[in-house]
Design a protein around this motif. Structure first.
Motif, PDB file in Angstrom:
ATOM      1  N   SER A   1       0.833  -1.211   0.000  1.00 20.88           N
ATOM      2  CA  SER A   1       0.000   0.000   0.000  1.00 20.88           C
ATOM      3  C   SER A   1       0.863   1.255   0.000  1.00 20.88           C
ATOM      4  CB  SER A   1      -0.926   0.002   1.226  1.00 20.88           C
ATOM      5  OG  SER A   1      -1.836  -1.065   1.172  1.00 20.88           O
ATOM      6  N   LEU A   2       1.954   1.225   0.770  1.00 23.17           N
ATOM      7  CA  LEU A   2       2.860   2.376   0.802  1.00 23.17           C
ATOM      8  C   LEU A   2       3.561   2.551  -0.532  1.00 23.17           C
ATOM      9  CD1 LEU A   2       4.364   4.650   2.234  1.00 23.17           C
ATOM     10  CD2 LEU A   2       5.954   2.940   3.146  1.00 23.17           C
ATOM     11  N   MET A   3       4.047   1.449  -1.112  1.00 24.47           N
ATOM     12  CA  MET A   3       4.747   1.543  -2.379  1.00 24.47           C
ATOM     13  C   MET A   3       3.819   1.994  -3.504  1.00 24.47           C
ATOM     14  SD  MET A   3       7.858   1.225  -1.962  1.00 24.47           S
ATOM     15  CE  MET A   3       8.176   1.367  -3.715  1.00 24.47           C
ATOM     16  N   ILE A   4       2.576   1.539  -3.466  1.00 27.89           N
ATOM     17  CA  ILE A   4       1.615   1.981  -4.480  1.00 27.89           C
ATOM     18  C   ILE A   4       1.411   3.492  -4.388  1.00 27.89           C
ATOM     19  CG2 ILE A   4      -0.845   1.946  -5.049  1.00 27.89           C
ATOM     20  CD1 ILE A   4       0.638  -0.280  -6.345  1.00 27.89           C
ATOM     21  N   PHE A   5       1.375   4.022  -3.154  1.00 25.61           N
ATOM     22  CA  PHE A   5       1.232   5.470  -2.989  1.00 25.61           C
ATOM     23  C   PHE A   5       2.421   6.205  -3.593  1.00 25.61           C
ATOM     24  CE2 PHE A   5       2.438   9.153  -0.293  1.00 25.61           C
ATOM     25  CZ  PHE A   5       1.496  10.041  -0.789  1.00 25.61           C
ATOM     26  N   LEU A   6       3.647   5.754  -3.265  1.00 27.15           N
ATOM     27  CA  LEU A   6       4.841   6.412  -3.787  1.00 27.15           C
ATOM     28  C   LEU A   6       4.915   6.293  -5.304  1.00 27.15           C
ATOM     29  CD1 LEU A   6       7.455   5.228  -1.124  1.00 27.15           C
ATOM     30  CD2 LEU A   6       6.326   7.456  -1.264  1.00 27.15           C
ATOM     31  N   THR A   7       4.626   5.097  -5.804  1.00 30.19           N
ATOM     32  CA  THR A   7       4.656   4.880  -7.247  1.00 30.19           C
ATOM     33  C   THR A   7       3.598   5.721  -7.948  1.00 30.19           C
ATOM     34  OG1 THR A   7       5.432   2.613  -6.911  1.00 30.19           O
ATOM     35  CG2 THR A   7       4.520   3.141  -9.068  1.00 30.19           C
TER      36      THR A   7
ATOM     37  N   ILE B   1      10.311  15.462 -13.602  1.00 33.64           N
ATOM     38  CA  ILE B   1       9.924  14.227 -12.909  1.00 33.64           C
ATOM     39  C   ILE B   1      11.146  13.553 -12.294  1.00 33.64           C
ATOM     40  CG2 ILE B   1       8.721  12.021 -13.101  1.00 33.64           C
ATOM     41  CD1 ILE B   1       7.269  13.142 -15.546  1.00 33.64           C
ATOM     42  N   GLY B   2      12.308  13.677 -12.962  1.00 32.26           N
ATOM     43  CA  GLY B   2      13.542  13.142 -12.389  1.00 32.26           C
ATOM     44  C   GLY B   2      13.883  13.796 -11.065  1.00 32.26           C
ATOM     45  N   LEU B   3      13.712  15.113 -10.981  1.00 29.84           N
ATOM     46  CA  LEU B   3      13.980  15.826  -9.725  1.00 29.84           C
ATOM     47  C   LEU B   3      13.004  15.406  -8.633  1.00 29.84           C
ATOM     48  CD1 LEU B   3      14.744  19.431 -11.052  1.00 29.84           C
ATOM     49  CD2 LEU B   3      16.367  17.825 -10.015  1.00 29.84           C
ATOM     50  N   VAL B   4      11.734  15.266  -8.989  1.00 26.30           N
ATOM     51  CA  VAL B   4      10.736  14.815  -8.012  1.00 26.30           C
ATOM     52  C   VAL B   4      11.094  13.425  -7.485  1.00 26.30           C
ATOM     53  CG1 VAL B   4       8.326  14.131  -7.697  1.00 26.30           C
ATOM     54  CG2 VAL B   4       8.869  16.226  -8.941  1.00 26.30           C
TER      55      VAL B   4
ATOM     56  N   ASN C   1      12.789   9.937  -3.187  1.00 29.01           N
ATOM     57  CA  ASN C   1      13.614   8.810  -2.764  1.00 29.01           C
ATOM     58  C   ASN C   1      14.396   9.129  -1.492  1.00 29.01           C
ATOM     59  OD1 ASN C   1      15.185   6.419  -5.033  1.00 29.01           O
ATOM     60  ND2 ASN C   1      14.521   6.191  -2.929  1.00 29.01           N
ATOM     61  N   VAL C   2      14.969  10.323  -1.438  1.00 27.87           N
ATOM     62  CA  VAL C   2      15.708  10.729  -0.234  1.00 27.87           C
ATOM     63  C   VAL C   2      14.768  10.825   0.962  1.00 27.87           C
ATOM     64  CG1 VAL C   2      17.022  12.611   0.827  1.00 27.87           C
ATOM     65  CG2 VAL C   2      17.508  11.936  -1.535  1.00 27.87           C
ATOM     66  N   ALA C   3      13.579  11.376   0.741  1.00 27.68           N
ATOM     67  CA  ALA C   3      12.616  11.579   1.823  1.00 27.68           C
ATOM     68  C   ALA C   3      12.188  10.263   2.467  1.00 27.68           C
ATOM     69  CB  ALA C   3      11.396  12.340   1.305  1.00 27.68           C
ATOM     70  N   VAL C   4      11.907   9.246   1.644  1.00 28.45           N
ATOM     71  CA  VAL C   4      11.418   7.991   2.229  1.00 28.45           C
ATOM     72  C   VAL C   4      12.514   7.262   3.012  1.00 28.45           C
ATOM     73  CG1 VAL C   4       9.525   7.653   0.617  1.00 28.45           C
ATOM     74  CG2 VAL C   4      11.782   6.764   0.021  1.00 28.45           C
TER      75      VAL C   4
ATOM     76  N   TRP D   1      15.214   1.368  -2.994  1.00 31.84           N
ATOM     77  CA  TRP D   1      16.310   1.531  -3.946  1.00 31.84           C
ATOM     78  C   TRP D   1      15.831   1.373  -5.390  1.00 31.84           C
ATOM     79  CZ3 TRP D   1      20.723   3.642  -2.542  1.00 31.84           C
ATOM     80  CH2 TRP D   1      21.124   3.557  -1.198  1.00 31.84           C
ATOM     81  N   GLY D   2      14.660   0.833  -5.585  1.00 36.41           N
ATOM     82  CA  GLY D   2      14.148   0.647  -6.945  1.00 36.41           C
ATOM     83  C   GLY D   2      13.231   1.753  -7.431  1.00 36.41           C
ATOM     84  N   LEU D   3      13.046   2.800  -6.620  1.00 33.21           N
ATOM     85  CA  LEU D   3      12.105   3.858  -6.993  1.00 33.21           C
ATOM     86  C   LEU D   3      12.523   4.567  -8.283  1.00 33.21           C
ATOM     87  CD1 LEU D   3       9.490   4.730  -5.626  1.00 33.21           C
ATOM     88  CD2 LEU D   3      10.743   6.581  -4.524  1.00 33.21           C
TER      89      LEU D   3
END
Length: 431
Positions: free
Chosen positions: A36-42, A79-82, A87-90, A120-122
């Motif tokens: 559920s968390l990964m789906i949100f980030l993705t 989108i690369g910057l986002v 990634n750093v935030a999580v 690491w795969g984000l």
């Protein structure tokens, strides 16, 4: 697109299936809650890519190749910057996030170990979805499917090796997913650059023109908001579910995979519908838009009714795919969830078409409104109904279809209001 995203579901489904069968209920709950968390980030990255893809479709349909290449460069940078910031935030806030989700103590270390690797795969998730959106915008949905198919097979093979042979536990499932994502993302990127030289960015294309930046930022951010709000609501519900204990967590983890797999085709049908509408809207082909609306509604309705019948009838056998037969409580809870929500897939099918339509006619803000209505209703009702002892966790399950249908009513009302201003000979002319 449907086949591609069904395959993409196998990333976490493979982890869930193998973990549930070989590592036990706690590991299943950990991996399922992490989903559920990964789906949100993705969804944040997917929404940005989908928004950019709609712009690509409009410009490709209008035949403006120079504007298309500028948009490719601008969107890639933004989108690369986002992705980098996210990634750093999580990584920095992983523990506060897990505490916010009310993860039980016996599941906490397993879920943390799984997420630490998955994060690491984000970046690879961004790369794949970006180039997949670009290719789909020009009508090529086959190539992303092939790369994803290879990655899924690799993911399943590595799951079995890392979990059963290397005995890496949930970390093994996570590493299998990350490696597979890297193969699909990098592979698709290299393929696109080599096979489509017309999309290669030249020095003169590397300019951040304000008009292009604004168009990409506004469109992508609205689509991102629609996707992320939808999944943030699911994440909030996940925190409520976690408070009911490991059995409910494990049941939801398995059932939601079946649920997502069941209605994913109609979600992608909505995305394809959005691309179709955007291309024809950009090209001024209004008759094709009218025809497309009729075909989309009929096709989505038939599919949703058929899938609802299958899920309702085979709820228990589907749960047994993920959960050992002796876990009777988990299976019973999962079957209850599937038979409540699975009976109403027409509600989510209609909503996905409305999302796609409003994105395609340059009204992505309406998609955000519908998402807020759907998820706001779901979250509010879930917390309110589950607090009543006589209803309990069943209230969470019923809140989902109720939210879908309320959003459908608003979306269809706005659709009728929108077209009441349009002349019969010039559909969408005044939109």
């Amino acid at each position: 697109m449907i086949l591609g995203n069904l395959l993409q579901q196998f990333y976490n489904i493979a982890d869930t299936l193998i973990v549930g069968q070989f590592l036990g209920a706690n590991a299943l709950a950990a991996v399922g809650s992490a989903y559920s968390l990964m789906i949100f980030l993705t969804s944040v990255l997917l929404g940005l890519c989908m928004g950019s893809g709609a712009i690509f479709s409009l410009q490709y349909g209008a035949g403006d190749r120079e504007a298309l290449k500028r948009s490719i460069f601008v969107s890639l940078v933004l989108i690369g910057l986002v992705t980098l910031v996210l990634n750093v935030a999580v990584f920095v806030w992983i523990d506060p996030i897990l505490r916010l989700l009310q993860v039980p103590e016996d599941v906490y270390p397993l879920m943390r170990d799984y997420l630490w690797v998955i994060f690491w795969g984000l970046g690879f998730t961004f790369i794949y979805n970006y180039y997949a959106s670009l290719l789909r915008a020009i009508g090529n949905s086959v190539v992303p499917l092939w790369f994803l198919g290879v990655a899924v097979v690799l993911n399943i093979a590595l799951d079995l090796i890392f979990i059963l042979w290397c005995d890496w536990g949930v970390k093994g499932a996570a590493w299998a997913t990350v490696i597979a994502q890297a193969v699909s993302g990098v592979g698709l990127c290299v393929y696109t650059i080599r096979k489509f030289p017309e999309f290669r960015i030249r020095r003169e294309d590397m300019c951040m023109k304000w008009q292009t930046v604004r168009e990409i930022a506004v469109y992508s951010s609205l689509t991102c908001a629609q996707q992320s709000v939808m999944n943030f609501g699911i994440l909030m519900v996940q925190g409520l579910i976690n408070s009911f204990g490991v059995a409910v967590m494990a049941a939801f983890a398995a059932a939601v995979k079946i649920d997502s797999f069941a209605y994913m085709p109609v979600q992608d049908f909505g995305n394809a519908f959005s691309t179709f509408i955007a291309q024809n809207f950009g090209a001024g082909q209004m008759k094709r838009i009218r025809d497309g609306i009729r075909v989309a509604v009929v096709s989505a309705t038939i599919f949703c009714v058929f899938i609802s019948l299958l899920v309702f009838a085979f709820a228990r056998p589907l749960m047994l795919i993920f959960v050992p037969v002796h876990e009777t409580e988990i299976i019973s809870i999962g079957v209850q969830y599937l038979r409540i929500e699975g009976a109403f897939y027409c509600g989510i099918g209609c909503l996905f078409l409305l999302y796609g339509f409003y994105r395609g006619i340059r009204k992505p803000g309406m998609s955000v409104v519908l998402t807020v209505i759907s998820l706001g209703t779901r979250v509010a009702l879930a917390y309110a109904l589950s607090a009543i002892p006589a209803i309990g966790v069943v209230g969470i399950w019923w809140s989902i279809p109720i939210g879908w249908f309320l959003a459908d009513i608003v979306g269809l009302w706005y659709y009728r209001r929108l077209f009441s201003r349009v002349t019969r000979s010039g559909i969408l002319k005044s939109v």
